[in-house]
Design an enzyme around this catalytic site. Structure first.
Site, PDB file in Angstrom:
ATOM      1  N   ASP A  22       0.852  -1.190   0.000  1.00  0.00           N
ATOM      2  CA  ASP A  22       0.000   0.000   0.000  1.00  0.00           C
ATOM      3  C   ASP A  22       0.887   1.238   0.000  1.00  0.00           C
ATOM      4  OD1 ASP A  22      -1.772   2.064   0.660  1.00  0.00           O
ATOM      5  OD2 ASP A  22      -1.854   1.465   2.783  1.00  0.00           O
ATOM      6  N   ASN A  24      -0.345   4.553  -0.644  1.00  0.00           N
ATOM      7  CA  ASN A  24      -0.988   5.828  -0.281  1.00  0.00           C
ATOM      8  C   ASN A  24      -1.648   5.820   1.090  1.00  0.00           C
ATOM      9  OD1 ASN A  24      -3.202   4.278  -0.738  1.00  0.00           O
ATOM     10  ND2 ASN A  24      -4.174   5.604  -2.260  1.00  0.00           N
ATOM     11  N   ASP A  26      -4.044   3.843   2.530  1.00  0.00           N
ATOM     12  CA  ASP A  26      -5.459   3.539   2.794  1.00  0.00           C
ATOM     13  C   ASP A  26      -5.673   2.071   3.167  1.00  0.00           C
ATOM     14  OD1 ASP A  26      -5.041   2.276   0.414  1.00  0.00           O
ATOM     15  OD2 ASP A  26      -6.639   3.297  -0.696  1.00  0.00           O
ATOM     16  N   ASP A  30      -1.463  -1.029  -3.853  1.00  0.00           N
ATOM     17  CA  ASP A  30      -1.689  -0.183  -5.035  1.00  0.00           C
ATOM     18  C   ASP A  30      -0.412  -0.038  -5.851  1.00  0.00           C
ATOM     19  OD1 ASP A  30      -0.094   1.785  -3.720  1.00  0.00           O
ATOM     20  OD2 ASP A  30      -1.861   2.430  -2.584  1.00  0.00           O
ATOM     21  N   ASP A 207      -7.089 -15.555 -18.374  1.00  0.00           N
ATOM     22  CA  ASP A 207      -7.899 -16.207 -17.344  1.00  0.00           C
ATOM     23  C   ASP A 207      -8.852 -17.243 -17.944  1.00  0.00           C
ATOM     24  OD1 ASP A 207      -8.716 -15.963 -14.433  1.00  0.00           O
ATOM     25  OD2 ASP A 207     -10.659 -15.593 -15.374  1.00  0.00           O
ATOM     26  N   HIS A 335      -2.539 -16.823  -6.411  1.00  0.00           N
ATOM     27  CA  HIS A 335      -3.577 -16.227  -5.571  1.00  0.00           C
ATOM     28  C   HIS A 335      -4.782 -17.146  -5.362  1.00  0.00           C
ATOM     29  CE1 HIS A 335      -4.662 -15.782  -9.704  1.00  0.00           C
ATOM     30  NE2 HIS A 335      -5.898 -15.465  -9.354  1.00  0.00           N
TER      31      HIS A 335
HETATM   32  C1  NOJ Z   1      -9.143 -17.867 -12.335  1.00  0.00           C
HETATM   33  C2  NOJ Z   1      -8.542 -16.823 -11.450  1.00  0.00           C
HETATM   34  O1  NOJ Z   1      -7.208 -17.155 -11.173  1.00  0.00           O
HETATM   35  C3  NOJ Z   1      -9.391 -16.761 -10.213  1.00  0.00           C
HETATM   36  O2  NOJ Z   1      -8.817 -15.973  -9.209  1.00  0.00           O
HETATM   37  C4  NOJ Z   1     -10.747 -16.268 -10.602  1.00  0.00           C
HETATM   38  O3  NOJ Z   1     -11.586 -16.290  -9.476  1.00  0.00           O
HETATM   39  C5  NOJ Z   1     -11.366 -17.143 -11.696  1.00  0.00           C
HETATM   40  N1  NOJ Z   1     -10.443 -17.446 -12.742  1.00  0.00           N
HETATM   41  C6  NOJ Z   1     -12.538 -16.446 -12.331  1.00  0.00           C
HETATM   42  O4  NOJ Z   1     -12.096 -15.359 -13.075  1.00  0.00           O
END
Ligand code: NOJ
Length: 575
Positions: A22, A24, A26, A30, A207, A335
Site C-alpha cells: 500500500d 498511499n 489507505d 496499489d 484467465d 492467488h
Molecule cells: C481464475 C482466477 O485465477 C481466479 O482468481 C478467478 O476467481 C477465476 N479465474 C474467475 O475469473
C-alpha cells in the site's frame, strides 16, 4: 513481427495488487506501492511481473470481475501511475504482463448494464442470454435454461426481469459470461489486447481461457453429477481453437509478446492442442493444475495427506509429455491456492521445506512464476469463522459442504484447509505495525487482516539472514538463469518410487544438473547412479549449511535439498 520467445529465459513474479504493498496509506495495496518495490522485485533476479487484474472492478472476485478494460482501478492508481510502473519495470529489465479476463466481465461493466436493459440494444447479444425452460421469473415458477452449476455461486443462471431472460455465469452472479461467438465481442477483445500492447505491456496471462466457447444448444448435464455440472460443455468448447488462433493472427503476431493461458483441467497431451509450437500455435504456455492437487482428491475440498508421488508424477508428465514441442509454465503458488509450505511442506520446517519446494520446480524446463510472499515463506492464516473470509468461492464451498450435511466445525476445518484467503493476506515487509504493508503514516486498517506471524516472517528479517529462504530464492533464480541446461536440457527422474525424495537430472548444452529434494520430515538417503560422480560435481545449492557425502551418496536431513552441476557433460537433447 519476429517472435523471439524471450519468455523461455524469463522468471516471473506475480503481484496480486490488493495485498502487495500500500503506497498511499489507505490499507489497500496499489501501484504507488509497487513503484516503491520495483528494486526489491528486480533484486530477486526475476525478469518479469505478472499483474493480477488492475482494472476498475467492484471486486466481487478481486478484479477478476472487470468493469472497464481500458483503465486502472482508482484504488490502485491511474493509467499515468501504471505507465510509470511499466517504464520503471522496463528500465530494470523486467517485462510486464497483464491479466486478461475475457470469459466474463463484471455485471457492472457498461456493456452488461446495456445488455441487460432490453433485448434490442447495441450490446444485447454480448452475453449469453436464454429463455427459461419454464417461462417467467423464479417467483412465478420460471426455471433456468439448463441445469448447470456455477463454480462460485449456486446455479449458473440469473434471471433478468427487463429481458425476461436468464444470463449465464460460470463463476459468480456478478461475473456474466461474454458471448465469444459474437464477432463484435471478439473484435473488442482484440481492441483490449492492442490497447495494452501498444502501451508497452509484454503479454497476457489469460484467465480460464479454455472456457470461452460453449457448446451450441447449452444442453443439460447429467443431473446426477455431484458438482460443476455443465463443465464438459464449456471447457475446451467447439470454437476455442478458432478464437484463439484469430487473436494470435489478428493481434498477438504483431508484437514480440507472450501469452500464458490458464487451463484448469488439462493434461500435457491436450495442452499441445493449444501450445504446440508451429504456425497454428495459439498460446505460448499453459498453467496446468495437475501438480496442485497432490493433497486432495478431485477438488481442493476433499483433502488427503500430501502425496509426493502424485506431485512428481504430475510434474514429470508435463516435462516429458510436451515432448519438446511446447513450453511449460511452472508454479507452486498463486492467488488461488493456500500457501505451499502449509500444503506440501511443513510449517515446523518452514525455511527448509520452502527451499526444497523451490528446487522441486525452479530447475524444470519452462518459465517459472514466483508468487508474492512465496520467496519469504509466508504461510497460511487462520479463520475463526467463515465470515472472516473475503472470498466468494469460499462461501460457496462452505455452503455446499454444509448442504451435504457436514457440521459447522468440519466445514470450518475445510475452509481453513482450502480457502484462497491464505494467499491473499498482505505481504509482510517488516515487523513494524501494519507489517510494513500499510503505507502513509501506517495507521490505516489493512483491507484484510495481516497474518499474525508477521513479526517473525517478513522481508526485512529475511534480508538480514544470509540463510533465509529469500536468499535461497535469489541464489536459485540466479543459478537457473546462468545455466543453459535448464532451458535446453532433457529431463530424467531418479528414485521415482521414493515417497520422500524428488530427484531429477537435467542434461544438455554440455551440462548436467542433479536436483535432489526431500519433502519429508524424516531422514532420507540418496545414492547417486554411477554416471553422476557427486565428489566431482559442483555443489551449487544446498538447503543446509553443509553437505556431507557418504561415498557417492548422502543422507538428507528433514526437507533438505541439493543441486549439483557437472560442466562439459551431457549431450544436447530435448525432453
Ligand atoms: C481464475 C482466477 O485465477 C481466479 O482468481 C478467478 O476467481 C477465476 N479465474 C474467475 O475469473
Amino acid at each position: 513481427m519476429q517472435r523471439t520467445r524471450w519468455y523461455k529465459d524469463a522468471v516471473f513474479y506475480q503481484i496480486w495488487p490488493r495485498s502487495f504493498c500500500d503506497g498511499n496509506g489507505d490499507g489497500i495495496g496499489d501501484l504507488w506501492g509497487v513503484l516503491g518495490k520495483l528494486d526489491y522485485i528486480a533484486s530477486l533476479g526475476v525478469t518479469g511481473i505478472w499483474f493480477s487484474p488492475l482494472y476498475p472492478s467492484p471486486q466481487a472476485d478481486f478484479g477478476y470481475d472487470i468493469a472497464d478494460y481500458y483503465d486502472i482501478n482508482p484504488e490502485y492508481g491511474t493509467l499515468e501511475v501504471f505507465r510509470q510502473v511499466l517504464d520503471g519495470a522496463h528500465e530494470r529489465g523486467l517485462k510486464v504482463i497483464m491479466d486478461l479476463v475475457v470469459n466474463h466481465s463484471s455485471d457492472e461493466c457498461a456493456w452488461f448494464a446495456e445488455s441487460r436493459s432490453s433485448r434490442d440494444n447495441r450490446y444485447a447479444d454480448w452475453y449469453i442470454w436464454r429463455d427459461g425452460k419454464t417461462p417467467g421469473s423464479p417467483e412465478e415458477g420460471g426455471t433456468p435454461p439448463n441445469n448447470w452449476d456455477s463454480l462460485f455461486e449456486g446455479k449458473a443462471w440469473e434471471y433478468e426481469p427487463a429481458r425476461d431472460q436468464w444470463y449465464l455465469h460460470i463463476f459468480a452472479k456478478k461475473q456474466p459470461d461474454l458471448n465469444m461467438d459474437n464477432p463484435e465481442v471478439r473484435a473488442e477483445v482484440e481492441r483490449i489486447m492492442r490497447f495494452w500492447l501498444d502501451m508497452g505491456v509484454d503479454g497476457f496471462r489469460e484467465d480460464v481461457i479454455t472456457y470461452i466457447s460453449k457448446v451450441e444448444g447449452l444442453p443439460d448435464d447429467n443431473p446426477l453429477k455431484p458438482a460443476a455440472r455443465g463443465m464438459q460443455f464449456y471447457d475446451h468448447g467447439p470454437h476455442v481453437h478458432e478464437y484463439l488462433r484469430q487473436f494470435r493472427r489478428d493481434v498477438l503476431d504483431d508484437y514480440d509478446c507472450m501469452t500464458v493461458g490458464e487451463a484448469p483441467m488439462i493434461s500435457a497431451e491436450k495442452a499441445l492442442e493449444y501450445a504446440e509450437e508451429g504456425p497454428d500455435q495459439e498460446l505460448d504456455m499453459l498453467f496446468t493444475f495437475e501438480h496442485m492437487g497432490a493433497d486432495c482428491l478431485f477438488t481442493d475440498w476433499i483433502p488427503r495427506p500430501f502425496d509426493l508421488r502424485s506431485y512428481k508424477q504430475a510434474l514429470g508428465s508435463w516435462q516429458t509429455g510436451l515432448g519438446g514441442r511446447a513450453w511449460n509454465a511452472l508454479y507452486i503458488e498463486n492467488h488461488d491456492h493456500p500457501r505451499i509450505i502449509s500444503r506440501y511442506g511443513s510449517e515446523s520446517y518452514r525455511v527448509e521445506s520452502g527451499k526444497s519446494l523451490a528446487c522441486s520446480y525452479l530447475f524444470l524446463r519452462g518459465t517459472p512464476f514466483v508468487y508474492q510472499g512465496q520467496e519469504i515463506g509466508m504461510t497460511n492464516t487462520h479463520l475463526a469463522s467463515v465470515d472472516e473470509s473475503a472470498d466468494v468461492s469460499t462461501f460457496n464451498q462452505h455452503r455446499l459442504v454444509r448442504e451435504m450435511g457436514l457440521s459447522e466445525k468440519a466445514a470450518l476445518w475445510l475452509v481453513n484447509r482450502a480457502t484462497r484467503d491464505h494467499a491473499r493476506t498482505p505481504v509482510q515487509w517488516s515487523s513494524a505495525p501494519g507489517a510494513g504493508f500499510v503505507g502513509g503514516d501506517g495507521t490505516a486498517e489493512p483491507w484484510y487482516p495481516i497474518n499474525p506471524n508477521y513479526p517473525v516472517i517478513n522481508v526485512a528479517a529475511a534480508e538480514a539472514d544470509p540463510h533465509s529462504l529469500l536468499a535461497f530464492y535469489r541464489a536459485a533464480i540466479a543459478l537457473r538463469r546462468r545455466l543453459p541446461v535448464v532451458r535446453e536440457g532433457g529431463y530424467r527422474e531418479l528414485k521415482r518410487a521414493s515417497g520422500q525424495l524428488y530427484a531429477y537430472v537435467r542434461e544438455g548444452a554440455g551440462q548436467r544438473l542433479l536436483v535432489v529434494c526431500s519433502l519429508s520430515p524424516k531422514t532420507a538417503y540418496f545414492s547417486a547412479p554411477a554416471d553422476l560422480d557427486l565428489a566431482a560435481g559442483e555443489l551449487c545449492l544446498c538447503g543446509y549449511e553443509d553437505a556431507p557425502l557418504e561415498g557417492n551418496a548422502f543422507f538428507l536431513r528433514p526437507y533438505e535439498c541439493r543441486v549439483y552441476l557437472w560442466e562439459d557433460a551431457g549431450e544436447e537433447q530435448v525432453c
